[in-house]
Motif scaffolding. Structure first.
Motif, short mmCIF file in Angstrom:
data_model
loop_
_atom_site.label_atom_id
_atom_site.label_comp_id
_atom_site.label_asym_id
_atom_site.label_seq_id
_atom_site.Cartn_x
_atom_site.Cartn_y
_atom_site.Cartn_z
N PHE A 222 -3.89 1.90 9.43
CA PHE A 222 -3.41 2.63 10.60
C PHE A 222 -2.35 1.80 11.29
CE2 PHE A 222 -3.47 3.99 15.04
CZ PHE A 222 -3.35 5.37 14.89
N ASN A 227 1.49 5.28 15.26
CA ASN A 227 0.32 6.10 15.59
C ASN A 227 -0.05 6.99 14.40
OD1 ASN A 227 -1.79 6.96 17.28
ND2 ASN A 227 -0.62 8.74 17.97
N ALA A 228 -0.07 6.38 13.22
CA ALA A 228 -0.29 7.16 12.00
C ALA A 228 -0.88 6.27 10.91
CB ALA A 228 1.02 7.77 11.52
N TRP A 229 -1.56 6.94 9.98
CA TRP A 229 -2.05 6.29 8.77
C TRP A 229 -0.95 6.28 7.72
CZ3 TRP A 229 -6.81 4.03 8.60
CH2 TRP A 229 -7.72 4.40 9.58
N ILE A 252 2.36 9.70 5.37
CA ILE A 252 2.21 9.15 6.72
C ILE A 252 1.73 10.29 7.61
CG2 ILE A 252 3.38 8.04 8.66
CD1 ILE A 252 5.39 6.89 6.68
N ALA A 253 0.56 10.11 8.24
CA ALA A 253 -0.02 11.19 9.03
C ALA A 253 -0.96 10.61 10.08
CB ALA A 253 -0.78 12.17 8.15
N SER A 254 -1.10 11.32 11.19
CA SER A 254 -1.97 10.86 12.27
C SER A 254 -3.44 11.11 11.96
CB SER A 254 -1.60 11.54 13.58
OG SER A 254 -1.70 12.95 13.46
N ASP A 255 -3.72 12.01 11.02
CA ASP A 255 -5.10 12.39 10.69
C ASP A 255 -5.32 12.20 9.20
OD1 ASP A 255 -7.56 13.58 10.26
OD2 ASP A 255 -7.17 15.28 11.58
#
Length: 496
Positions: A222, A227-229, A252-255
């Protein structure tokens, strides 16, 4: 007034910014110098090997390790070769169980009795409990949950796996394989949760299809700044009338449960030998960007005749990115981490996990071995920021930077000049040397340091007249370039 305002805004002195010299982003001119990669120092023997009865012929890992800053220890989740697992679950076609170890220095590992899994009638072992699975399994990637309000989800895992198909679950099929109804296994990329790292629970739904991506994803982690994985994948590519082709994509995504399909990040090009493929990536965030170790399969390995494959032709190249999306392979695509010499314990199949920096040291765990099951886990180390260096082609050379913003009043360098010297000159944006900070004024650096303050006539602090302060303008101000004179030395990074 906050501490930040008191320490920085009111003083005009901010934390220094470090500039790595892995690429040319901050370099204006080089003369008589070249960029080289700095190979990590490998420990001569495996730091973890099969010693317990349940570990069978060998142990290996993918990316199941982390550093616990609270406990000040490294934690490792690894695979151990145990044919009894296959006897217990023959449909999974898998001979490995998962185990846990802990270390204070990444070199000496303890295998504690966890008391959670029975093996031949006893729970006195270091095996971890998970739903039966084959493939990379639920501890292929292990990482801390950065938002673990739920104590049951303190640790997380992402992996590709196959497991006994559950009611209503669909199977993944492939050309020439079993049809969906006769395939006994579920298959895909799953998240798992654990309160302690010892007992794992699989989440019910896949987050990526195994029909669309190949096995071996690597969770970078993370990224708080984004603010993302960030997750590495191998998008599935099947050549016409041929085998699969390995390249690296990135999501790349926040969830984590809403991962987009990966976008291409690294693919062999005309600069690579025909038949080169990229198999996996292990990455770490560094100042100004991201470093990745790219597991590269060279043509000698990719012989389509399986019996003639040469497992020694797997090396790791260095890749670098400033945004985690666009990647380059600097320094002529040299190999950064290589297999050992013939006959050594790590002569084949080298695969690194994500590097971890603790203090001034960078630790790289990797799996390797002498065969498919005769494997162990090795350790390689680097000093902070020493991924690549600028050094003279022969004896002497010059590097001039682009104009950079000075956060404070000092220039510090990470350099090895034990056999020579490094000097520095400050220049304004037009390239004019600044009085009293010229090359002739500079005190040569002749040592080996990760953080040496450069000085001119004994002065290492720049005055308000040069850089200004919170309430006084300076001349030339906070934007200057640096001209380094490098004599039989290596410059890894600078900060200001």
């Amino acid at each position: 007034m906050t501490d930040w305002q008191q320490e920085h805004v009111e003083t005009g002195s901010y934390p220094p910014v470090t500039y790595l010299l892995i690429d040319d982003a901050h370099i204006r001119h080089m003369e008589g110098v070249q960029r080289i990669l700095c190979k990590p120092q490998k420990h001569p023997e495996p730091v973890l090997k099969a010693e317990k009865p349940w570990e069978g012929e060998g142990v290996w890992m993918h990316n199941g390790w982390l550093y616990d800053h609270d406990e000040r220890v490294f934690k490792l989740w690894y695979h151990c070769h145990d044919p009894s697992f296959f006897a217990e679950y023959p449909d999974l076609g898998w001979n490995y169980r998962r185990a846990y170890a802990v270390s204070a220095d990444a070199q000496t590992w303890e295998k504690p009795d966890l008391g959670v899994v029975a093996w031949e009638g006893s729970t006195r072992n270091n095996l971890v409990a998970f739903p039966p699975a084959g493939g990379d399994g639920p501890n292929a990637n292990v990482f801390r949950n950065p938002c673990h309000g739920d104590s049951n989800c303190r640790y997380m895992s992402l992996s590709s796996e196959r497991h006994p198909r559950e009611p209503g679950e669909r199977a993944i099929t492939w050309p020439g394989g079993p049809d969906e109804q006769s395939n006994p296994n579920g298959r895909g990329f799953y998240l798992c949760d654990s309160p302690d790292g010892f007992t794992w629970t699989r989440r019910p739904r896949i987050i990526m299809s195994h029909a669309l991506c190949m096995d071996g994803p690597t969770v970078h982690g993370f990224d708080a700044d984004l603010n993302a994985w960030i997750v590495w994948w191998r998008p599935r590519i099947q050549l016409p009338r041929g085998p699969k082709f390995r390249t690296m994509g990135i999501s790349i995504a926040s969830d984590l449960e809403k991962m987009p399909y990966p976008q291409m990040a690294l693919v062999p090009d005309d600069g690579d030998a025909p038949g080169t493929e990229f198999d996996r990536c292990a990455s770490v965030k560094v100042s100004g960007g991201y470093v990745a170790l790219v597991r590269t399969l060279f043509p000698e390995y990719n012989n389509r005749d399986q019996e003639k494959r040469d497992f020694r032709h797997i090396h790791c190249q260095l890749a670098f990115s400033r945004d985690a999306r666009t990647w380059s392979r600097p320094a002529g695509r040299q190999s950064m981490l290589t297999v050992g010499e013939p006959g050594s314990w790590d002569e084949k199949l080298i695969t690194p996990a994500n590097p971890i920096q603790v203090g001034d040291d960078i630790y790289i765990l990797y799996q390797a071995g002498q065969g498919e099951t005769q494997r162990g886990i090795g350790l390689a180390t680097l000093k902070r920021d020493r991924w690549a260096a600028i050094e003279p082609v022969h004896i002497h050379g010059v590097l001039r930077t682009q104009p950079v913003c000075w956060a404070n009043r000092q220039l510090r360098i990470n350099a090895d000049a034990a056999g020579g010297s490094i000097r520095a000159e400050l220049q304004d944006v037009r390239g004019t040397p600044i009085a009293e900070f010229t090359m002739d004024d500079c005190d040569p650096f002749t040592g080996d340091s990760l953080d040496h303050p450069m000085s001119w006539g004994g002065k290492s602090q720049l005055s308000d007249d040069i850089v200004g302060s919170a309430y006084r303008e300076g001349t030339p101000g906070r934007v200057m370039s640096i001209r380094f004179d490098i004599d039989r030395a290596r410059l890894f990074s600078f900060s200001c």
